[in-house]
Write a protein that holds these residues in place. Structure first.
Motif, short mmCIF file in Angstrom:
data_model
loop_
_atom_site.label_atom_id
_atom_site.label_comp_id
_atom_site.label_asym_id
_atom_site.label_seq_id
_atom_site.Cartn_x
_atom_site.Cartn_y
_atom_site.Cartn_z
N VAL A 7 23.38 -21.73 53.03
CA VAL A 7 24.58 -22.38 52.52
C VAL A 7 25.56 -22.48 53.67
O VAL A 7 25.78 -21.52 54.42
CB VAL A 7 25.16 -21.62 51.30
CG1 VAL A 7 25.60 -20.22 51.65
CG2 VAL A 7 26.28 -22.41 50.65
N ALA A 8 26.10 -23.69 53.88
CA ALA A 8 26.91 -23.98 55.05
C ALA A 8 28.38 -24.12 54.70
O ALA A 8 28.74 -24.49 53.58
CB ALA A 8 26.42 -25.27 55.73
N PHE A 9 29.21 -23.85 55.70
CA PHE A 9 30.67 -23.93 55.62
C PHE A 9 31.26 -22.87 54.69
O PHE A 9 32.24 -23.10 53.99
CB PHE A 9 31.13 -25.34 55.22
CG PHE A 9 30.77 -26.38 56.24
CD1 PHE A 9 31.32 -26.34 57.52
CD2 PHE A 9 29.88 -27.41 55.94
CE1 PHE A 9 30.98 -27.29 58.47
CE2 PHE A 9 29.53 -28.35 56.90
CZ PHE A 9 30.08 -28.30 58.16
N GLY A 16 30.26 -23.02 49.54
CA GLY A 16 29.63 -23.88 50.52
C GLY A 16 28.61 -24.84 49.95
O GLY A 16 28.49 -25.02 48.73
N ASN A 17 27.84 -25.47 50.86
CA ASN A 17 26.86 -26.48 50.47
C ASN A 17 25.47 -26.00 50.85
O ASN A 17 25.18 -25.80 52.02
CB ASN A 17 27.17 -27.81 51.19
CG ASN A 17 26.45 -28.98 50.55
OD1 ASN A 17 25.71 -28.83 49.58
ND2 ASN A 17 26.68 -30.16 51.08
N PRO A 18 24.58 -25.84 49.88
CA PRO A 18 23.22 -25.38 50.20
C PRO A 18 22.42 -26.45 50.94
O PRO A 18 22.57 -27.65 50.71
CB PRO A 18 22.61 -25.12 48.82
CG PRO A 18 23.76 -25.02 47.87
CD PRO A 18 24.82 -25.93 48.43
N ALA A 19 21.56 -26.00 51.82
CA ALA A 19 20.65 -26.89 52.56
C ALA A 19 19.32 -26.19 52.75
O ALA A 19 19.27 -24.97 52.97
CB ALA A 19 21.24 -27.26 53.92
N GLY A 20 18.27 -26.96 52.69
CA GLY A 20 16.97 -26.45 53.07
C GLY A 20 16.79 -26.62 54.57
O GLY A 20 17.28 -27.59 55.15
N VAL A 21 16.09 -25.69 55.19
CA VAL A 21 15.84 -25.74 56.63
C VAL A 21 14.37 -25.40 56.87
O VAL A 21 13.88 -24.35 56.44
CB VAL A 21 16.72 -24.73 57.40
CG1 VAL A 21 16.36 -24.75 58.89
CG2 VAL A 21 18.20 -25.03 57.20
N VAL A 22 13.67 -26.29 57.56
CA VAL A 22 12.30 -26.06 58.00
C VAL A 22 12.31 -26.09 59.52
O VAL A 22 12.50 -27.15 60.11
CB VAL A 22 11.33 -27.10 57.42
CG1 VAL A 22 9.91 -26.87 57.96
CG2 VAL A 22 11.33 -27.06 55.90
N THR A 220 30.69 -31.69 53.38
CA THR A 220 30.02 -32.83 54.01
C THR A 220 30.48 -32.94 55.46
O THR A 220 31.50 -33.55 55.77
CB THR A 220 30.33 -34.14 53.25
OG1 THR A 220 30.25 -33.91 51.84
CG2 THR A 220 29.35 -35.22 53.64
N GLY A 221 29.70 -32.34 56.36
CA GLY A 221 30.08 -32.33 57.76
C GLY A 221 30.08 -33.71 58.39
O GLY A 221 30.94 -34.03 59.22
N GLY A 252 33.75 -25.34 42.16
CA GLY A 252 33.50 -23.91 42.13
C GLY A 252 32.67 -23.42 43.30
O GLY A 252 32.12 -22.30 43.27
N ARG A 253 32.57 -24.25 44.37
CA ARG A 253 31.85 -23.85 45.58
C ARG A 253 32.76 -24.08 46.78
O ARG A 253 32.55 -25.03 47.56
CB ARG A 253 30.55 -24.63 45.75
CG ARG A 253 29.51 -24.40 44.65
CD ARG A 253 28.14 -24.84 45.10
NE ARG A 253 27.65 -24.01 46.19
CZ ARG A 253 26.90 -22.92 46.01
NH1 ARG A 253 26.58 -22.51 44.78
NH2 ARG A 253 26.48 -22.22 47.04
N PRO A 254 33.78 -23.28 46.98
CA PRO A 254 34.75 -23.51 48.06
C PRO A 254 34.08 -23.56 49.44
O PRO A 254 33.22 -22.73 49.75
CB PRO A 254 35.70 -22.32 47.95
CG PRO A 254 35.52 -21.80 46.56
CD PRO A 254 34.10 -22.07 46.20
N SER A 255 34.49 -24.54 50.22
CA SER A 255 33.95 -24.74 51.56
C SER A 255 35.09 -24.97 52.53
O SER A 255 36.11 -25.57 52.17
CB SER A 255 33.00 -25.94 51.59
OG SER A 255 31.99 -25.82 50.61
#
Length: 279
Positions: A7-9, A16-22, A220-221, A252-255
């Motif tokens: 989760v970023a930011f 924050g904002n979840p992201a998958g990373v491979v 959203t970077g 409800g996901r402060p970034s």
């Protein structure tokens, strides 16, 4: 395929904002990348392939489509890479161009990443497109902030920038997902950057993302970088500037996104934030 979830930011896994990373997607076909992203279900999953020169190729897939660049997934990928290989500098080759990223370990033990976007630019927003956009948002021209005129901004992906004067108006977002998604697909817009200015350098933002199958991005970077370029090009901020963008609060996901805007009109925009694993 080893999918890590970040989760970023934010430093709080509930924000924050979840992201998958491979970190190793070598040999995977496009259909496999798309299927993994759809299964992960986050707004984006980043897929990394190491190059012979030590740099990285990175591609980004939403649950429905590939996107040329994604800021929060870049931050998440850089932090995941640093946790495995150590902090330092990375060169990421994206469909939008070369994005350089640096990582550093903070005193609190969290890793911070800062990306520098490709050169930003802005374009006019056609009056008919603005009318369709406002209708889909269920907003009116009276809601708009005349000090921040509508434009389409780019720093790796295209985002309409729509500013309102009222924080309450921004908080009441309830849009027509089908209508907005159709317009965005027609114009190849990634998200819509809806903003409200709190002070000279502090902003609140929301980013609908219907083309990706996501109602809204918590952070959203790419849009934050494009917005920094928009402010510079339209001479709407004193340069050089450091901006604070609050996003995700109404979900409800402060970034928290930090944007650095250099005075040089040809330079990329820096976007900085933390990321923490969800696994």
């Amino acid at each position: 395929m080893d999918v890590q979830r970040y989760v970023a930011f934010t430093v709080d896994p509930s924000g924050g904002n979840p992201a998958g990373v491979v970190l190793d997607a070598a040999g995977a076909a496009d259909a496999e990348l798309a299927a993994v992203a759809a299964e992960v279900g986050y707004s984006e999953t980043a897929f990394v392939v190491a190059r012979a020169d030590g740099e990285l190729d990175v591609r980004y897939f939403s649950p429905l489509a590939e996107v040329p660049f994604c800021g929060h997934a870049t931050i998440a990928t850089a932090v995941a890479y640093a946790r495995r290989y150590g902090v330092g500098k990375l060169a990421m080759h994206t469909r939008a161009g070369l994005v350089r990223v640096g990582t550093a370990l903070g005193e609190d033990g969290n890793i911070t990443a800062e990306l520098v976007s490709v050169a930003p630019r802005t374009a006019p927003l056609d009056a008919s497109d603005l009318a369709r956009l406002l209708a889909a948002l269920r907003w009116s021209a009276a809601d708009l902030d005349p000090a921040l005129p509508p434009r389409v901004a780019y720093a790796g992906a295209w985002h309409p920038v729509i500013a309102v004067t009222s924080r309450a108006r921004l908080a009441e977002l309830d849009y027509d997902m089908a209508a907005l998604g159709e317009l965005m697909r027609e114009r190849d817009w990634t998200t819509v950057d809806l903003v409200q200015r709190e002070s000279a350098t502090v902003f609140h933002a929301r980013n609908p993302f219907p083309p990706g199958g996501v109602v809204e991005d918590p952070a959203t970077g790419a849009a934050a970088a494009a917005f920094g370029g928009y402010l510079r090009e339209l001479d709407l901020v004193t340069l050089p500037a450091t901006l604070t963008v609050h996003q995700g609060d109404d979900m409800g996901r402060p970034s928290l996104i930090t944007v650095t805007v250099p005075a040089d009109p040809g330079s990329g925009i820096a976007v900085r934030g933390t990321a923490v694993p969800l696994d």
